[in-house]
Design a protein around this motif. Structure first.
Motif, mmCIF file in Angstrom:
data_model
loop_
_atom_site.group_PDB
_atom_site.id
_atom_site.type_symbol
_atom_site.label_atom_id
_atom_site.label_comp_id
_atom_site.label_asym_id
_atom_site.label_seq_id
_atom_site.Cartn_x
_atom_site.Cartn_y
_atom_site.Cartn_z
ATOM 1 N N GLY A 68 0.809 -1.213 0.000
ATOM 2 C CA GLY A 68 0.000 0.000 0.000
ATOM 3 C C GLY A 68 0.839 1.258 0.000
ATOM 4 N N GLU A 69 2.026 1.202 0.619
ATOM 5 C CA GLU A 69 2.881 2.379 0.679
ATOM 6 C C GLU A 69 3.299 2.858 -0.710
ATOM 7 N N VAL A 70 3.489 1.923 -1.637
ATOM 8 C CA VAL A 70 3.876 2.289 -3.006
ATOM 9 C C VAL A 70 2.772 3.106 -3.664
ATOM 10 N N VAL A 71 1.529 2.662 -3.500
ATOM 11 C CA VAL A 71 0.376 3.378 -4.057
ATOM 12 C C VAL A 71 0.257 4.756 -3.415
ATOM 13 N N GLU A 72 0.475 4.832 -2.108
ATOM 14 C CA GLU A 72 0.338 6.103 -1.396
ATOM 15 C C GLU A 72 1.420 7.094 -1.793
ATOM 16 N N ILE A 73 2.638 6.636 -1.988
ATOM 17 C CA ILE A 73 3.719 7.518 -2.436
ATOM 18 C C ILE A 73 3.409 8.063 -3.832
ATOM 19 N N ALA A 74 2.919 7.181 -4.704
ATOM 20 C CA ALA A 74 2.531 7.615 -6.054
ATOM 21 C C ALA A 74 1.396 8.633 -5.987
ATOM 22 N N ALA A 75 0.462 8.424 -5.071
ATOM 23 C CA ALA A 75 -0.657 9.356 -4.910
ATOM 24 C C ALA A 75 -0.161 10.726 -4.473
ATOM 25 N N GLY A 76 0.786 10.748 -3.550
ATOM 26 C CA GLY A 76 1.356 12.016 -3.103
ATOM 27 C C GLY A 76 2.102 12.725 -4.216
ATOM 28 N N GLY A 80 -0.559 15.363 -4.637
ATOM 29 C CA GLY A 80 -0.206 16.133 -3.455
ATOM 30 C C GLY A 80 -0.530 15.381 -2.177
ATOM 31 N N SER A 81 -0.040 15.889 -1.070
ATOM 32 C CA SER A 81 -0.134 15.166 0.198
ATOM 33 C C SER A 81 -1.576 14.949 0.657
ATOM 34 N N TRP A 82 -2.374 16.028 0.711
ATOM 35 C CA TRP A 82 -3.701 15.935 1.308
ATOM 36 C C TRP A 82 -4.715 15.284 0.379
ATOM 37 N N ILE A 83 -4.749 15.721 -0.872
ATOM 38 C CA ILE A 83 -5.689 15.105 -1.823
ATOM 39 C C ILE A 83 -5.312 13.642 -2.052
ATOM 40 N N GLY A 84 -4.011 13.362 -2.154
ATOM 41 C CA GLY A 84 -3.549 11.981 -2.332
ATOM 42 C C GLY A 84 -3.959 11.105 -1.168
ATOM 43 N N SER A 85 -3.819 11.622 0.050
ATOM 44 C CA SER A 85 -4.221 10.862 1.244
ATOM 45 C C SER A 85 -5.720 10.587 1.239
ATOM 46 N N LEU A 86 -6.505 11.620 0.898
ATOM 47 C CA LEU A 86 -7.955 11.467 0.883
ATOM 48 C C LEU A 86 -8.393 10.407 -0.124
ATOM 49 N N THR A 180 2.299 9.871 1.540
ATOM 50 C CA THR A 180 1.956 10.846 0.502
ATOM 51 C C THR A 180 2.842 12.090 0.581
ATOM 52 N N VAL A 181 3.232 12.473 1.781
ATOM 53 C CA VAL A 181 4.172 13.596 1.920
ATOM 54 C C VAL A 181 5.496 13.254 1.244
#
Length: 238
Positions: A68-76, A80-86, A180-181
């Motif tokens: 999941g961390e790979v997807v979250e890093i790509a999302a960030g 961006g950090s906040w929209i990616g996290s959401l 995401t950050v």
């Protein structure tokens, strides 16, 4: 549902997602060579890009093809950090709900098809209903714990899906935002910040995994010590 059918079901889902992933990589090969181009194209098709991220996050929970961390890093990196996290959390909620519904539809054999029965039965969230809510929150707030395994296990309990979503969404947020950050820092070419957050995430995850292993060993030890008392004295002794 028999174990063989459950295994086949999971294999088909995994194969479909793997094929779609390979196809997506092939179609986006020109963008992968220039990551900034990805941001540009997502900006042109923001809704579709956001929807794709939500679905990828959901699929990751159900099938767990990639961490999941790979997807979250790509999302960030892309959003961006906040929209990616959401967006990641929305996908996780969707994937978690789907997983629990699948388990409750097909039963324990569906879970045992890809997680050993002994591993599931040993989980404290299965064996300690009185502390299940608190344990669920603690296990999900600790980075590095096998959250996909816990999600399948929760499907075997009577915990309501809304309660599970509320507990785990709050618990997951610190880990998701850290990832995401990191991705956003890479997108901004602030590599020092990105490396710092990656190191922090890895360190916290490592510590979390150690804590989880300690808790699991302590729980299993207590369970083994309590087993003879639950069975009572040997009836063969006169």
């Amino acid at each position: 549902m028999k174990k063989s059918k459950a295994s086949l079901f999971l294999s088909v889902i995994s194969a479909v997602f793997l094929a779609l992933t390979v196809l997506g990589i092939w179609l986006m090969r020109e963008y992968l060579a220039d990551p900034d181009l990805v941001r540009e194209r997502i900006g042109e098709h923001y809704f579709l890009g956001a929807l794709a991220l939500v679905l990828i996050s959901a699929a990751q929970v159900v099938v767990a093809l990639v961490p999941g961390e790979v997807v979250e890093i790509a999302a960030g990196y892309v959003f961006g950090s906040w929209i990616g996290s959401l967006l990641c959390l929305v996908g996780i909620v969707l994937g978690s709900s789907t997983t629990i519904l699948l388990v409750r539809r097909f039963g324990a054999r569906f879970v045992y098809a890809f997680y050993p029965k002994e591993k599931i039965d040993a989980l404290p969230i299965i064996n300690d209903p009185a502390k299940r809510n608190l344990l669920t929150f603690i296990l999900f707030v600790i980075p590095g714990t096998p959250k996909d395994l816990f999600t399948y296990a929760i499907g075997l309990t009577d915990m309501s899906i809304p309660l599970y979503i509320a507990l785990t969404t709050v618990a997951r947020f610190p880990s998701v935002i850290l990832s995401t950050v990191s991705g956003n820092a890479v997108g901004d070419e602030n590599y020092t910040k990105a490396i710092l957050f990656v190191v922090i995430t890895a360190a916290v995850s490592g510590i979390g995994l150690l804590i989880y292993n300690m808790l699991s060993k302590r729980h299993n030890k207590r369970k083994q010590e309590a087993a003879p008392q639950e069975r009572g004295p040997d009836s063969s002794i006169e």
